[in-house]
Design a protein around this motif. Structure first.
Motif, short mmCIF file in Angstrom:
data_model
loop_
_atom_site.label_atom_id
_atom_site.label_comp_id
_atom_site.label_asym_id
_atom_site.label_seq_id
_atom_site.Cartn_x
_atom_site.Cartn_y
_atom_site.Cartn_z
N LYS A 1438 0.85 -1.19 0.00
CA LYS A 1438 0.00 0.00 0.00
C LYS A 1438 0.88 1.23 0.00
CE LYS A 1438 -4.01 -2.03 2.31
NZ LYS A 1438 -4.96 -1.93 3.44
N LEU A 1439 0.73 2.01 -1.07
CA LEU A 1439 1.46 3.26 -1.19
C LEU A 1439 0.47 4.40 -1.05
CD1 LEU A 1439 3.98 2.44 -4.08
CD2 LEU A 1439 4.35 2.38 -1.59
N MET A 1440 0.05 4.61 0.16
CA MET A 1440 -0.91 5.68 0.45
C MET A 1440 -0.54 6.31 1.77
SD MET A 1440 -4.56 3.97 -0.69
CE MET A 1440 -4.35 2.62 0.44
N ASN A 1441 -0.99 7.55 1.93
CA ASN A 1441 -0.81 8.27 3.18
C ASN A 1441 0.66 8.27 3.60
OD1 ASN A 1441 -3.59 8.66 3.22
ND2 ASN A 1441 -3.92 6.72 4.31
N ALA A 1442 0.95 7.75 4.76
CA ALA A 1442 2.32 7.82 5.29
C ALA A 1442 3.28 7.02 4.43
CB ALA A 1442 2.35 7.30 6.73
N ALA A 1443 2.84 5.85 3.93
CA ALA A 1443 3.73 5.04 3.09
C ALA A 1443 4.07 5.79 1.81
CB ALA A 1443 3.07 3.70 2.78
N PHE A 1444 3.06 6.43 1.22
CA PHE A 1444 3.32 7.21 0.01
C PHE A 1444 4.24 8.39 0.33
CE2 PHE A 1444 2.24 10.77 -2.77
CZ PHE A 1444 2.51 10.22 -4.02
N ALA A 1445 4.00 9.03 1.46
CA ALA A 1445 4.85 10.16 1.84
C ALA A 1445 6.30 9.72 2.00
CB ALA A 1445 4.33 10.80 3.12
N ASP A 1446 6.50 8.56 2.59
CA ASP A 1446 7.87 8.05 2.76
C ASP A 1446 8.51 7.79 1.41
OD1 ASP A 1446 7.55 8.18 5.47
OD2 ASP A 1446 7.02 6.07 5.71
N LEU A 1447 7.73 7.20 0.50
CA LEU A 1447 8.28 6.93 -0.83
C LEU A 1447 8.61 8.22 -1.55
CD1 LEU A 1447 9.04 5.11 -3.14
CD2 LEU A 1447 6.62 4.91 -3.75
N MET A 1448 7.69 9.20 -1.48
CA MET A 1448 7.95 10.48 -2.16
C MET A 1448 9.15 11.17 -1.56
SD MET A 1448 6.06 10.73 -4.71
CE MET A 1448 6.65 12.38 -5.12
N ASN A 1449 9.31 11.05 -0.27
CA ASN A 1449 10.50 11.64 0.36
C ASN A 1449 11.76 11.02 -0.22
OD1 ASN A 1449 8.98 13.32 1.97
ND2 ASN A 1449 9.03 11.93 3.75
N GLU A 1450 11.72 9.72 -0.40
CA GLU A 1450 12.89 9.07 -0.98
C GLU A 1450 13.08 9.48 -2.43
OE1 GLU A 1450 16.28 6.70 -1.32
OE2 GLU A 1450 15.20 7.54 0.41
N VAL A 1451 11.98 9.59 -3.19
CA VAL A 1451 12.08 10.05 -4.58
C VAL A 1451 12.67 11.45 -4.64
CG1 VAL A 1451 10.74 10.67 -6.63
CG2 VAL A 1451 10.24 8.55 -5.41
N CYS A 1452 12.13 12.31 -3.77
CA CYS A 1452 12.66 13.68 -3.74
C CYS A 1452 14.13 13.69 -3.34
CB CYS A 1452 11.84 14.52 -2.78
SG CYS A 1452 10.15 14.81 -3.33
N ARG A 1453 14.49 12.78 -2.44
CA ARG A 1453 15.90 12.74 -2.05
C ARG A 1453 16.77 12.33 -3.22
NH1 ARG A 1453 19.84 9.40 -0.16
NH2 ARG A 1453 18.64 7.55 -0.66
N ARG A 1454 16.31 11.33 -3.95
CA ARG A 1454 17.07 10.90 -5.11
C ARG A 1454 17.16 12.02 -6.15
NH1 ARG A 1454 20.30 6.31 -5.22
NH2 ARG A 1454 19.33 4.66 -3.97
N ILE A 1455 16.02 12.70 -6.39
CA ILE A 1455 16.03 13.81 -7.35
C ILE A 1455 17.00 14.88 -6.89
CG2 ILE A 1455 14.64 15.66 -8.34
CD1 ILE A 1455 12.25 13.75 -8.26
N ALA A 1456 16.95 15.18 -5.58
CA ALA A 1456 17.85 16.21 -5.06
C ALA A 1456 19.30 15.80 -5.22
CB ALA A 1456 17.52 16.49 -3.59
N LEU A 1457 19.57 14.51 -5.04
CA LEU A 1457 20.94 14.04 -5.20
C LEU A 1457 21.38 14.06 -6.66
CD1 LEU A 1457 20.98 11.03 -2.72
CD2 LEU A 1457 22.03 13.26 -2.41
N SER A 1458 20.41 13.99 -7.58
CA SER A 1458 20.77 13.99 -9.00
C SER A 1458 21.00 15.40 -9.53
CB SER A 1458 19.65 13.33 -9.81
OG SER A 1458 18.46 14.12 -9.80
#
Length: 1681
Positions: A1438-1458
């Motif tokens: 389930k990628l919703m609510n907090a789980a989705f937020a955690d995933l987006m945080n990781e995506v944003c982190r990867r984007i920021a690192l790129s």
């Protein structure tokens, strides 16, 4: 009216400075009233004086402070002469004619009285003249006479040399409050002068004169100045000429005077003369005194009363006759002040004195005591102060300091006594005290085993004045013991002792055991009482099975049995008590034959917490029952109590565990109760113990626990508001007896004593804990019958067995007792025949406990502070029991020795004989006398005594020094006198006080040492010392310095405290050190802060260097004189030096061991703790054999922490020490426990795990197991065995023990225990699986079993999860196993299948789903299903609510690192800063910072994202835009920064490029261009019209030209070119032909540039025409050919 203080009420010589405000106001009131009266009352004419005598006496009672200002204080004549003074006469004493006339004026004849009355009533001429004198304003009152022509001369009188007081002023009272000095009383009697009391007129005159003097003692006028009274006519006329104002004032005063006289006469008529009489009264009583001999003492007292009392002095109720003892007594009486002076007091003057005052109204006495001291010493003066006149004489003086005058002896003494329980026993002894002084009564004290006995219902005492007796009204075994009668005279005493045995009463049931004894209540509270007792010596021939405890409420006779089954442990908590009630307890023993008689009842105890008694409001409502009614405080609602604190287990046995805790701090005002909870250790299954009734007390006994199990406990508080949180749980407690039954004592050794007694000694059993004592039994050899020698356990390891038959042979055995039970009997002793030991008396070495120790500092008398100390030892029970021979009291130091008198020479001979007993004489032959002591110094000096100190002889002669002898001599004018002995008995200490010296006399001293070989040579005479009182404030020097434990870099320095402490106690010590050869300036202090201890280990020494040391004491006044310097000490570790070694043997016994190979025949091991001799052997056993000594700890605990040192005497300083601190103690105790209770060491405790198929595996692992090791498996206290359900095995090689169960069922809940036994070593480990713990394990087993079945088909090894790739894409992945080709995988999102382009190949067993550019639209529930013909498995993410937020945080982190580094780009609009990312999502928050300040975006400065570019645009940059720019990308958790510096060259270049691009943009914007309208290609039919148009633009307007096929082309008839309005261009051909085909170009041009636009025109011919044209073309070609 306010009453005055006693000193003002009874006498008038008070100090005005002592007045308080109330007193001052009272005095002022009296003075105001007096000043309103006429001054004529004070002193008038003769007739007035006699006529108003009664009035004056009466008014004196009311106005005791008032007197005429004309009266002076200081008449040189006293008492009787004051009459002449009052009337201004100087001839009274000579009985002149004028005296006769004045005396006649005092007569009471009727004529004079009538004239006086006429003067009062009618204002006679005398009164008129007196009034005239008053009107003249005379400052002094005129003393009117019958003959007014008699003039009184001016006179001024004084009674003291003090400065004159201010004269009385009738108007101003400002000086009234002025303080004056205290005046010695002259007259203190009542102001009473009644006519008719005395027989002669002369005495009446004296009384009147004395009264006037007494009344006016404190008048303000210092003297009297009497003016001459002018009676001439000219003077009268002169005074009659006065103002009207004065006349009116005088008239008013006359009226007031007349009214006062009339009131006075009326008062006299009503006066009752009896009321003026007053019985004697002591204003100041005599005070008790304590003085030295040859001093004078004076008793004072002040007596009031009227008539004046007669005072007589008495000594011990006998009147003192001054004539009988001329010069001894001086008795004085002066004006109410009486004194008795005793000159040159001696001891005979110690008595009770009293003064008796008597007159016609009665008699009264006041007592005081006098104590004359012969020896210096401060004694409690309060003992001699008479509190009341009837104080007993024995309290007035005690024989302090005079014990040498009393010889106490015992006659008709009680002997060893035998009795039986229930009988009445009596002990008695006649006491003879010589000399017999009635006023000194002895104190009679009785002791049992050294404990003072007080009268009770069991014990009665009587003293007839000659015989002391003690009666045991109902003997019990508790009464057995050593009884001592002590007769005390002041600070000194004599005593006599004998043993009393109490046998068991006959049992009611044959074979029943004896009754228990010594029942006590150890701990009492609201909920329970712990009862303890001692086991009986007689078990009736059968082992005791246990004990029953009975209780009885005080005031009733009903006994209730407290336990259903017998308890073996001699302690038991009794519950079920009623709060506030009082109970008594008893105990009965039981064996298989029956139950014993009950024990003696305990003392009553109330079921109430000691701490609550102070908090609760309690009062006894029924004293006859001992009941206490408890009223709780008013409750405070709404406060839930907090958790209790400090919960601990204070006692644990096989039957119960006792808990103790502290109440919570948060509980409000309401009372609280407690719930106790338990759980098996290692689990969390808490069970409430007291489910029905809450506990009221902060202590509780928990029963019904499984023996051997470990439990944890916790407590909750509760009140009306609810139940609070639980306390912290206790550590795991094993339910077992922590106290073991002791082992049997060893080495039983009997020794002959008397014809009917034998001394039995034994050794304490090993590992003995909490021993109560020992029982000794005896048996006639060959009889086989054992009889108890004692019925009350004795402490110590020696006992005298009495009541034996002379000549019989006996054997003995001993058993030890503690609360756990009785040990086995020891081995029988060797037979011994009962007969008296050879020789008698008390010799050193035979009974050292009773041999008087050599005296020390207090050997001969009291210390100079007056604290009396006796050199005679106090005999305790153990010492008396240890004696092998009867002792003769006459050989012991008597009370005379306690005072330190020199005594007779036989005393020294006795000591010498005692020190040279047979075995010691042999040693004496091998020894020599010691060398002389040296370095004699004075440690303290007072007026009549000095304390000496010296150093031990350097050569002790091969034998231990037994004492020292001190001699002294006077030195007068530098000439020494004869040597005198200071002590008869040798002193063991190297410090000694010499008494009875002469003050300010110079003395020399010498000291001789003694050992077994004899007395050595005396030392050389010391320096001369003057005997004088030391008055310095700092302490004296420490003394007796000694160095021990000398090593190459350290040593230990010991010293003793200074004898003289200065004016305040010693606060510490400083230790100084220097090298031996160094000068005095090199002394340095070892310690910066003062030491509290009298020893110090000094480190940092240099090997091979010689040092000396000294010590200084300090107090509040400062640092005192340093001690004598030690002998030089070389820092070296001598060869063969050994250290104290700590050892723990296989039985767990902890011991300190020291070995010495340098011992001489007389060497001894001396152990000490913290460098103090070890006298208490209850903690330590010391055994020495050969050159080895062992100090064994009986029960190592916190009381044993310290430094243990061992010194070997008669060696060259062999010594060592060992420090046991808290950490070392813990280490030793752990090692001891490990050795005492060997265990099979475990690598891991019993654990449980779930196997792959859901099987449950229990296992533990030992470090090592032998081939004989065994294992038992226990479930819920029942052994289980290997079978179908349980599969057990043990691997001795690996130490692994395990048991496997297929599955867990509900009935398998409980406790599992593995018990290991490998030879002697044992161990066990338990695992509790109950409650939630069991359920959790059962569920896990079921789950694991299902998992195993699931894994038989395709299944997921790792569930579906996600990860973000380096490209910032989201990859959903899972790991699968047990797949095959037919296995199919399907992806779903939100229950919709996701179509995948290609099937997964299951490479590496991983399935993935890639989601590019993940964003919010991709949120949802993802599921993957794995299936084939064997089954299917699914995994969901389930990628919703907090789980989705955690995933987006990781995506944003990867984007920021790129993100790439920031770059600078110039544009036509300005400067752009930018960075590229893989892709951009809205969740990635971007912020910009310029020079650490957040950028505020405007139209000029803005940010944005274009594709994957994140940029910051600065339009029209200025120099203010220079600086450092930071782009921060926040991924939801952290920030990522990229920075670029836009300043300096970078800014300049970018700005220049911006300018260039800006100009280029302008040029680009304004250059000539074709905006549109022209097609690229035009195809047209021949003959048609062609019209092309376009729009051009340029600033300035461009020039337009056309090209055809790259050649200039102009307008003609066929082709029309137009350019209109500077922007519209047209191209027209009316009829096109094939010739018009070609490339046409329009060229626009201005100053900014040129642009060309091309268009291709293609003209075609229709098909028919084309064919015809082709044919025509062919023909043309043919023709040409």
């Amino acid at each position: 009216m306010m009453s005055l203080p006693f000193y003002q009420r009874h006498h008038e010589h008070y100090d005005r400075a002592y007045r308080h405000k109330a007193l001052q106001s009272t005095v002022s009131q009296y003075q105001k009233e007096a000043k309103s009266k006429s001054t004529v009352y004070a002193q008038g004419s003769t007739a007035y004086s006699r006529g108003s005598a009664a009035y004056r006496h009466a008014s004196a009672a009311d106005y005791s402070l008032e007197s005429s200002a004309a009266y002076s204080h200081g008449s040189s004549a006293h008492a009787l002469e004051s009459a002449a003074y009052s009337y201004g006469s100087t001839a009274y004493d000579h009985h002149s004619a004028a005296q006769s006339k004045r005396s006649a004026a005092y007569s009471l004849d009727s004529e004079s009285l009538s004239k006086s009355s006429a003067a009062y009533s009618h204002g006679s001429e005398s009164i008129n003249k007196l009034a005239t004198a008053y009107r003249l304003g005379s400052e002094a009152y005129s003393l009117g006479l019958k003959d007014s022509n008699i003039m009184i001369e001016d006179q001024s009188y004084k009674m003291s040399p003090k400065a004159k007081r201010a004269k009385q002023n009738l108007i101003s009272e400002d000086k009234e409050n002025k303080a004056v000095d205290y005046s010695v009383p002259i007259f203190t009697g009542r102001e009473v002068s009644i006519s008719g009391i005395t027989d002669t007129e002369e005495e009446r005159i004296k009384e009147s004169a004395a009264y006037i003097a007494r009344r006016n003692l404190l008048a303000k006028g210092e003297g009297v100045s009497v003016s001459k009274v002018a009676t001439s006519a000219s003077q009268e006329e002169h005074h009659e000429k006065k103002s009207r104002k004065v006349a009116i004032r005088e008239s008013a005063e006359r009226v007031a005077l007349k009214k006062t006289l009339e009131d006075t006469q009326a008062f006299h008529k009503k006066l009752n003369q009896d009321k003026l009489l007053h019985a004697p009264e002591f204003v100041i009583e005599p005070r008790s005194h304590t003085v030295w001999e040859k001093q004078n003492v004076k008793f004072y007292c002040t007596v009031a009363g009227w008539p004046e009392p007669h005072v007589t002095w008495y000594k011990n109720n006998v009147p003192i006759n001054v004539q009988t003892h001329p010069g001894k007594y001086i008795i004085e009486s002066r004006y109410g002040l009486h004194s008795l002076e005793i000159s040159t007091c001696d001891f005979e003057d110690t008595a009770q004195y009293h003064a008796s005052a008597m007159n016609i109204k009665g008699e009264i006495s006041a007592y005081a005591s006098l104590v004359v001291k012969r020896y210096k010493g401060e004694m409690d003066a309060s003992l001699f102060h008479a509190g009341t006149v009837t104080m007993p004489l024995s309290l007035g003086a005690t024989p302090h300091g005079y014990a040498s005058r009393f010889e106490i002896s015992f006659v008709d003494k009680f002997d060893v006594a035998f009795g039986r329980e229930g009988e009445t026993m009596s002990l008695g002894c006649t006491v003879v005290i010589s000399p017999d002084i009635k006023r000194f009564k002895p104190d009679i004290e009785w002791y049992r085993n050294g404990v003072l006995i007080t009268p009770s219902k069991w014990v009665q005492m009587h003293w007839s004045g000659e015989r002391a007796s003690l009666t045991l009204t109902h003997a019990n075994k508790e009464d057995e013991g050593l009884y001592t009668l002590r007769v005390v005279m002041g600070d000194y005493y004599e005593e006599y002792s004998a043993y009393v045995f109490v046998l068991d009463a006959d049992a009611e049931i044959p074979g029943a055991p004896g009754a228990p004894l010594d029942v006590q209540c150890l701990d009492a509270n609201k909920d329970y009482v712990i009862v303890s007792w001692k086991q009986p010596a007689v078990d009736g021939g059968n082992p005791i099975l246990g004990y029953f405890i009975d209780r009885c409420e005080v005031g009733t006779t009903h006994w209730t049995q407290c336990n259903e089954t017998p308890v073996k442990f001699a302690r038991f908590p009794v519950t079920g008590l009623i709060e506030g009630r009082s109970y008594i307890f008893r105990v009965r023993a039981v064996n298989k034959a029956g139950v014993s008689l009950p024990s003696r009842v305990s003392e009553p105890v109330a079921a109430l917490d000691p701490a609550d008694r102070a908090r609760l409001r309690s009062h006894p409502s029924a004293p006859w029952t001992g009941q206490i009614i408890v009223t709780e405080e008013e409750p405070a609602e709404g406060v839930v109590p907090g958790p209790p604190t400090d919960l601990q287990v204070i006692e644990a046995t096989k039957n119960y565990v006792v808990l103790s805790w502290k109440p919570p701090g948060q509980r409000g005002h309401e009372g609280i109760m407690y719930f106790v909870e338990k759980c098996v250790a290692g689990t969390e299954n808490w069970q409430r113990v007291n489910t029905e009734i809450p506990v009221k007390s902060p202590r509780f006994a928990v029963f019904d626990l499984a023996e051997g199990k470990s439990y944890c406990f916790r407590v909750r508080c509760c009140n009306s508001a609810g139940i609070g949180e639980p306390s912290e749980a206790t550590e795991a407690t094993v339910v077992d007896d922590k106290l073991d039954i002791p082992k049997a004592p060893g080495r039983i050794m009997p020794t002959r004593n008397t014809d009917t007694s034998v001394v039995v000694t034994w050794t304490e059993p090993p590992d003995a804990k909490e021993l109560v004592g020992y029982y000794i039994e005896s048996s006639v050899v060959g009889s086989g019958r054992w009889e108890p020698c004692n019925n009350n356990p004795v402490k110590g390891t020696r006992f005298v067995c009495h009541g034996l038959i002379t000549g019989e042979k006996y054997v003995f055995r001993v058993r030890a007792v503690n609360a756990a039970g009785l040990s086995e009997f020891s081995q029988e002793s060797e037979p011994i025949e009962v007969q008296a030991a050879i020789g008698g008396g008390l010799l050193h070495g035979v009974c050292p406990e009773l041999s008087g120790k050599a005296g020390g500092l207090t050997d001969r008398t009291t210390s100079w502070e007056g604290m009396h100390e006796s050199s005679q030892p106090i005999f305790d029970t153990d010492a008396l029991l240890k004696c092998n021979a009867k002792f003769n009291r006459d050989t012991l130091p008597s009370s005379s020795d306690k005072l330190g008198n020199t005594g007779d020479n036989y005393m020294r001979e006795m000591v010498k004989d005692a020190t040279t007993s047979a075995p010691q004489k042999v040693a004496a032959k091998q020894a020599t006398a010691p060398s002389p002591p040296y370095d004699i110094t004075v440690l303290e000096s007072v007026r009549d005594s000095m304390v000496l100190g010296w150093k031990q002889p350097k050569v002790i002669g091969g034998s231990e020094i037994t004492g020292y002898y001190v001699n002294y001599r006077e030195v007068i004018g530098g000439v020494p006198g004869k040597w005198m002995e200071a002590n008869i008995k040798p002193v063991s200490e190297r410090a000694y006080r010499i008494q009875n010296l002469k003050e300010n006399m110079v003395y020399q001293f010498q000291v001789a040492a003694a050992n077994l070989a004899g007395v050595g040579t005396p030392s050389l005479p010391s320096k001369s010392f003057k005997c004088e009182e030391w008055t310095i404030a700092v302490p004296g020097p420490p003394h007796d310095l000694a160095c021990t434990e000398i090593r190459k870099d350290s040593l230990v320095l010991l010293w003793k405290a200074p004898v003289y402490t200065g004016r305040s106690p010693v606060a510490g010590y400083y230790v100084d050190v220097k090298e031996t050869e160094a000068t005095e300036e090199h002394w340095r202090s070892v310690n910066e802060k003062p030491l509290q201890k009298r020893f110090l280990k000094i480190g940092g020494l240099k090997e091979g260097v010689s040092y000396v040391f000294r010590v200084r004491a300090t107090n509040q006044a400062g640092v005192g004189k340093p001690s004598d310097v030690t002998d030089p000490v070389v820092a070296e570790t001598r060869p063969g030096t050994k250290e104290v070694v700590v050892d723990v043997d296989d039985n767990g016994v902890i011991s300190l061991n020291f070995e010495c190979d340098q011992m001489s025949p007389n060497s001894k091991f001396v152990w000490s703790k913290d460098y103090e001799p070890i006298e208490d052997d209850s903690r330590l056993d010391i055994a020495t054999k050969g050159g080895k000594s062992k100090a064994t700890f009986k029960d190592l605990g916190e009381d044993d922490l310290g430094i243990y040192s061992c010194v070997v005497t008669d060696t060259d300083g062999v010594s060592s020490s060992y420090t046991i601190d808290e950490e070392e103690m813990k280490r030793l105790l752990a090692l001891s426990h490990e050795r005492k209770f060997p265990t099979v060491p475990l690598v891991s405790e019993l654990a449980v795990e779930i196997l792959e198929k859901g099987e449950v595996r229990f296992w533990l692992q030992a470090e090592k197991l032998s081939g004989n090791a065994k294992a038992n498996f226990v479930f819920n206290d029942k052994e289980i065995f290997n079978g179908e359900k349980y599969k057990m095995k043990m691997d001795q090689k690996t130490g692994l023990v395990e048991m496997i169960m297929d599955k867990l069922e509900d009935k398998d809940e409980g406790t599992y225990t593995f018990q290991l036994q490998d030879g002697k070593a044992t161990n066990q480990s338990s695992l509790v699986l109950i409650g939630d713990v069991f359920k959790k394990l059962q569920n896990e087993s079921d789950f694991q079993r299902k998992e195993w079945h699931r894994k038989q088909g395709p299944h997921f090894v790792d569930k579906l999860g996600w990860e973000v790739t380096s490209d910032c894409n989201v990859l959903l992945k899972c790991k699968v196993a047990n797949i095959k080709k037919e296995t199919h995988i399907v992806w779903y999102k939100d229950d919709r299948e996701i179509m995948v382009d290609e099937e997964h190949d299951f490479k590496d067993g991983v399935c993935t789903l890639l989601i590019s550019e993940f964003s919010k639209k991709d949120a949802g529930t993802y599921e993957v299903i794995l299936k084939d013909d064997r089954g299917k498995d699914s995994s969901e993410l389930k990628l919703m609510n907090a789980a989705f937020a955690d995933l987006m945080n990781e995506v944003c982190r990867r984007i920021a690192l790129s993100a790439t580094d920031l770059k600078i780009q110039s544009t036509a609009e300005g400067i752009r800063l930018y960075s590229f990312v893989n892709y951009y999502v809205e969740d990635l928050r971007v912020s910009w910072v310029h020079n650490d300040a957040q950028i505020r975006f405007t139209d000029r400065v803005k940010t944005g994202v274009t594709g994957e570019q994140i940029w910051l645009q600065i339009n029209e940059p200025t120099p203010q835009d220079k600086g450092r720019y930071t782009m921060e990308l926040f991924d939801g958790k952290t920030g990522h920064k990229k920075t670029v510096d836009l300043s300096g060259q970078a800014f300049d270049e970018a700005f220049a490029e911006f300018q260039r691009l800006k100009q280029a943009a302008i040029a680009e914007k304004n250059r000539a261009r074709v905006l549109g309208g022209l097609p690229d290609v035009v195809t047209i039919q021949e003959g048609k019209a062609l019209n092309l148009s376009c729009t051009v633009w340029g600033d300035p307007a461009p020039e337009v030209s056309w090209l055809k096929n790259e050649k200039s082309f102009v307008s003609d008839a066929n082709c029309i070119l137009k350019f209109e309005s500077g922007k519209n261009v047209s191209f027209t051909i009316s009829a096109v032909s094939t010739l018009d085909s070609g490339k046409y170009s329009i060229v626009v041009k201005n100053k900014y540039g040129t642009e060309t636009s091309d268009v291709t025109v293609s003209v075609f011919i229709p098909e028919e025409e084309a064919e015809s044209l082709q044919e025509k073309h062919k023909e043309d070609k043919k023709k040409k050919v």
